[in-house]
Design a protein around this motif. Sequence first.
Motif, PDB file in Angstrom:
ATOM      1  N   THR A 283       0.872  -1.179   0.000  1.00 26.29           N
ATOM      2  CA  THR A 283       0.000   0.000   0.000  1.00 26.29           C
ATOM      3  C   THR A 283       0.905   1.223   0.000  1.00 26.29           C
ATOM      4  N   ILE A 284       0.804   2.025  -1.050  1.00 20.07           N
ATOM      5  CA  ILE A 284       1.706   3.157  -1.256  1.00 20.07           C
ATOM      6  C   ILE A 284       0.904   4.450  -1.239  1.00 20.07           C
ATOM      7  N   SER A 285       1.331   5.394  -0.413  1.00 21.53           N
ATOM      8  CA  SER A 285       0.571   6.631  -0.239  1.00 21.53           C
ATOM      9  C   SER A 285       1.171   7.825  -0.962  1.00 21.53           C
ATOM     10  N   THR A 286       2.446   7.729  -1.378  1.00 20.41           N
ATOM     11  CA  THR A 286       3.084   8.881  -2.026  1.00 20.41           C
ATOM     12  C   THR A 286       3.680   8.495  -3.372  1.00 20.41           C
ATOM     13  N   GLU A 287       3.538   9.400  -4.331  1.00 15.88           N
ATOM     14  CA  GLU A 287       4.021   9.145  -5.683  1.00 15.88           C
ATOM     15  C   GLU A 287       5.538   9.082  -5.758  1.00 15.88           C
ATOM     16  N   GLY A 288       6.214   9.690  -4.789  1.00 16.77           N
ATOM     17  CA  GLY A 288       7.675   9.731  -4.824  1.00 16.77           C
ATOM     18  C   GLY A 288       8.355   8.486  -4.290  1.00 16.77           C
ATOM     19  N   THR A 289       7.602   7.433  -4.003  1.00 15.98           N
ATOM     20  CA  THR A 289       8.182   6.200  -3.469  1.00 15.98           C
ATOM     21  C   THR A 289       9.165   5.579  -4.459  1.00 15.98           C
ATOM     22  N   ASP A 290      10.333   5.183  -3.968  1.00 16.76           N
ATOM     23  CA  ASP A 290      11.355   4.552  -4.793  1.00 16.76           C
ATOM     24  C   ASP A 290      10.972   3.085  -5.020  1.00 16.76           C
ATOM     25  N   VAL A 291      10.336   2.819  -6.149  1.00 13.23           N
ATOM     26  CA  VAL A 291       9.793   1.485  -6.406  1.00 13.23           C
ATOM     27  C   VAL A 291      10.906   0.458  -6.610  1.00 13.23           C
ATOM     28  N   GLU A 292      11.963   0.838  -7.299  1.00 17.86           N
ATOM     29  CA  GLU A 292      13.040  -0.117  -7.562  1.00 17.86           C
ATOM     30  C   GLU A 292      13.693  -0.568  -6.260  1.00 17.86           C
ATOM     31  N   LYS A 293      13.860   0.340  -5.325  1.00 17.73           N
ATOM     32  CA  LYS A 293      14.413  -0.027  -4.018  1.00 17.73           C
ATOM     33  C   LYS A 293      13.432  -0.910  -3.257  1.00 17.73           C
ATOM     34  N   LEU A 294      12.147  -0.602  -3.407  1.00 18.06           N
ATOM     35  CA  LEU A 294      11.114  -1.375  -2.719  1.00 18.06           C
ATOM     36  C   LEU A 294      11.078  -2.825  -3.199  1.00 18.06           C
ATOM     37  N   LEU A 295      11.352  -3.007  -4.494  1.00 19.59           N
ATOM     38  CA  LEU A 295      11.275  -4.349  -5.088  1.00 19.59           C
ATOM     39  C   LEU A 295      12.590  -5.107  -5.024  1.00 19.59           C
ATOM     40  N   ALA A 296      13.636  -4.470  -4.522  1.00 18.09           N
ATOM     41  CA  ALA A 296      14.944  -5.131  -4.448  1.00 18.09           C
ATOM     42  C   ALA A 296      14.837  -6.395  -3.595  1.00 18.09           C
ATOM     43  N   GLY A 297      15.315  -7.499  -4.131  1.00 14.10           N
ATOM     44  CA  GLY A 297      15.288  -8.763  -3.397  1.00 14.10           C
ATOM     45  C   GLY A 297      14.059  -9.605  -3.658  1.00 14.10           C
ATOM     46  N   ILE A 298      13.071  -9.070  -4.374  1.00 12.16           N
ATOM     47  CA  ILE A 298      11.864  -9.846  -4.695  1.00 12.16           C
ATOM     48  C   ILE A 298      12.017 -10.450  -6.077  1.00 12.16           C
ATOM     49  N   ASP A 299      11.882 -11.757  -6.162  1.00 14.44           N
ATOM     50  CA  ASP A 299      12.024 -12.460  -7.438  1.00 14.44           C
ATOM     51  C   ASP A 299      10.929 -12.038  -8.403  1.00 14.44           C
TER      52      ASP A 299
ATOM     53  N   GLN B 219       6.071   3.846 -14.792  1.00 18.78           N
ATOM     54  CA  GLN B 219       7.317   3.374 -14.200  1.00 18.78           C
ATOM     55  C   GLN B 219       7.216   1.894 -13.837  1.00 18.78           C
ATOM     56  N   LEU B 220       6.100   1.505 -13.243  1.00 12.91           N
ATOM     57  CA  LEU B 220       5.896   0.092 -12.901  1.00 12.91           C
ATOM     58  C   LEU B 220       5.799  -0.770 -14.155  1.00 12.91           C
ATOM     59  N   ASP B 221       5.160  -0.252 -15.184  1.00 23.59           N
ATOM     60  CA  ASP B 221       5.031  -0.990 -16.439  1.00 23.59           C
ATOM     61  C   ASP B 221       6.400  -1.236 -17.070  1.00 23.59           C
ATOM     62  N   ALA B 222       7.279  -0.240 -16.997  1.00 23.93           N
ATOM     63  CA  ALA B 222       8.633  -0.388 -17.549  1.00 23.93           C
ATOM     64  C   ALA B 222       9.404  -1.472 -16.806  1.00 23.93           C
ATOM     65  N   ILE B 223       9.239  -1.517 -15.478  1.00 31.85           N
ATOM     66  CA  ILE B 223       9.917  -2.557 -14.685  1.00 31.85           C
ATOM     67  C   ILE B 223       9.370  -3.928 -15.050  1.00 31.85           C
ATOM     68  N   ALA B 224       8.055  -4.023 -15.192  1.00 28.78           N
ATOM     69  CA  ALA B 224       7.441  -5.306 -15.550  1.00 28.78           C
ATOM     70  C   ALA B 224       7.911  -5.785 -16.917  1.00 28.78           C
ATOM     71  N   LYS B 225       8.028  -4.846 -17.845  1.00 27.83           N
ATOM     72  CA  LYS B 225       8.487  -5.210 -19.193  1.00 27.83           C
ATOM     73  C   LYS B 225       9.936  -5.692 -19.156  1.00 27.83           C
ATOM     74  N   LYS B 226      10.744  -5.018 -18.370  1.00 32.26           N
ATOM     75  CA  LYS B 226      12.169  -5.339 -18.304  1.00 32.26           C
ATOM     76  C   LYS B 226      12.436  -6.668 -17.598  1.00 32.26           C
ATOM     77  N   THR B 227      11.702  -6.933 -16.512  1.00 29.43           N
ATOM     78  CA  THR B 227      11.993  -8.108 -15.680  1.00 29.43           C
ATOM     79  C   THR B 227      11.039  -9.275 -15.900  1.00 29.43           C
ATOM     80  N   GLY B 228       9.904  -9.002 -16.574  1.00 27.71           N
ATOM     81  CA  GLY B 228       8.890 -10.045 -16.719  1.00 27.71           C
ATOM     82  C   GLY B 228       8.091 -10.265 -15.449  1.00 27.71           C
TER      83      GLY B 228
END
Length: 455
Positions: free
Chosen positions: A98-114, A133-142
């Motif tokens: 659950t994310i409340s602010t647009e400035g959240t560092d998503v890549e850091k948040l997802l670090a370590g998650i397969d 931004q999330l769509d770009a990560i999904a495209k890059k990592t699957g």
Amino acid sequence: MSENLFDEFGPVSSKLWKQQIQFELKGADYNEALVWESPEGIKVKPFYHIDEAKDGLVVNTQASEFVICQDIFVHDVDKSAARAVSTLKRGAEAIRFTISTEGTDVEKLLAGIDAATPVYFHLEFISIDFVKQLDAIAKKTGAQFYVQLDPVGYLAREGNWYNGSDNLDALNTISIACTNLSFLSVDATLYQNAGANIVQQIAYTLAHTNEYFNRIATLHQPIVLQVAVGTNYFFEIAKLRAIKLLFSIIAKEYGHEHDCHILALPTRRNKTLYDYNVNMLRTTTECMSAILGGANAVINLPYDALYHKSNEFGDRIARNQLLVLKHESYFDKVNNPADGSYYIEELTQQLADKALALFKDIEANGGFLAQLKENTIQRKIQESANKEQELFDSGREVLLGTNKYPNKADRMSHDLELFPFVKVNPRRTIVSPIIPKRLAEKMEQERLENEEKPL
């Protein structure tokens, strides 16, 4: 052994069963003694038989193996990321942030998650750039991402749109730009937690979804339906099956080729502040209903969620309840275990028929948004909530430890970290918000006041 041991027993028709029951009743009226009516107007019989089934029981609600999902509110990105990794090592199979602010560092948040781990993003804001931004990560990592954007649900809950204006055009932009993730969600928990009956919950979920089908040109990914599950065990199984059945019918009309993706959670409506350990029993049966009804993912509610901030012990117990169901009760080993149960099949069909009729009525009168603005949806939910509240207040609907067998020695005022009651927040709104409320609130408030009085 190939020999059939039951050849000497002939088939018994429903008529013969009923005659035997009437004989055993010794003159008592069959309908008065054994048939009861649910709040949805469904008459529940003492037995069900294949020769009374409509259309030969053709309901087909193919289920898939459910995943255990952990809810994490993101306040500190580093701590939330570490907690996600730790939780996944201890049995969780998916994460919802659950994310409340647009400035959240998503890549850091997802670090370590397969990348194979499903991740849900419940956003408390709407931002095209953030979803891109999330769509770009999904495209890059699957990665398998589900972004829970629900402007209509936000309007129903808060009374206003995100940022004060209609956000449905933003969803069209996202649908074109973001094709590597699911970006659309329908929060149906609101209707259950506010007191809607099961037929209303199904119909409002579908009408809510239909607003998106009408307004969004292209939907490349599944729609997430977030559903709250109550303790009416068999009815709740049938509710999820009916939702899946009707969703597929409506989606087909729009050329949407994906099944709905159900994220199920226990309801808060029947949870109690006093004798709080009973909440674990309630959530266990609710999670069972969700699994047997065909939920894709289940987030359990910690037994102390009403009055404690998120904590390691409560989260671990909630997660372990699901782990026991999955690995010790073998709920992951049988596909569609409810199939062939005449009772559940009949409930599914009746709930689906009644919900479809209500859905058609909503659409004939302008659709869900129109009826929300006219206060029709709110009024109907309140009427159902009032009926249920009367049953609870009179003791005909039981919450153990609260209105039946209460422990008078319980003391809770010293243990409240959260405010467990409806919060009144007067503000100007476009529509009247739908307000979730627990059945036990008034009784609990009276008990808390008596605790504070000197002996």
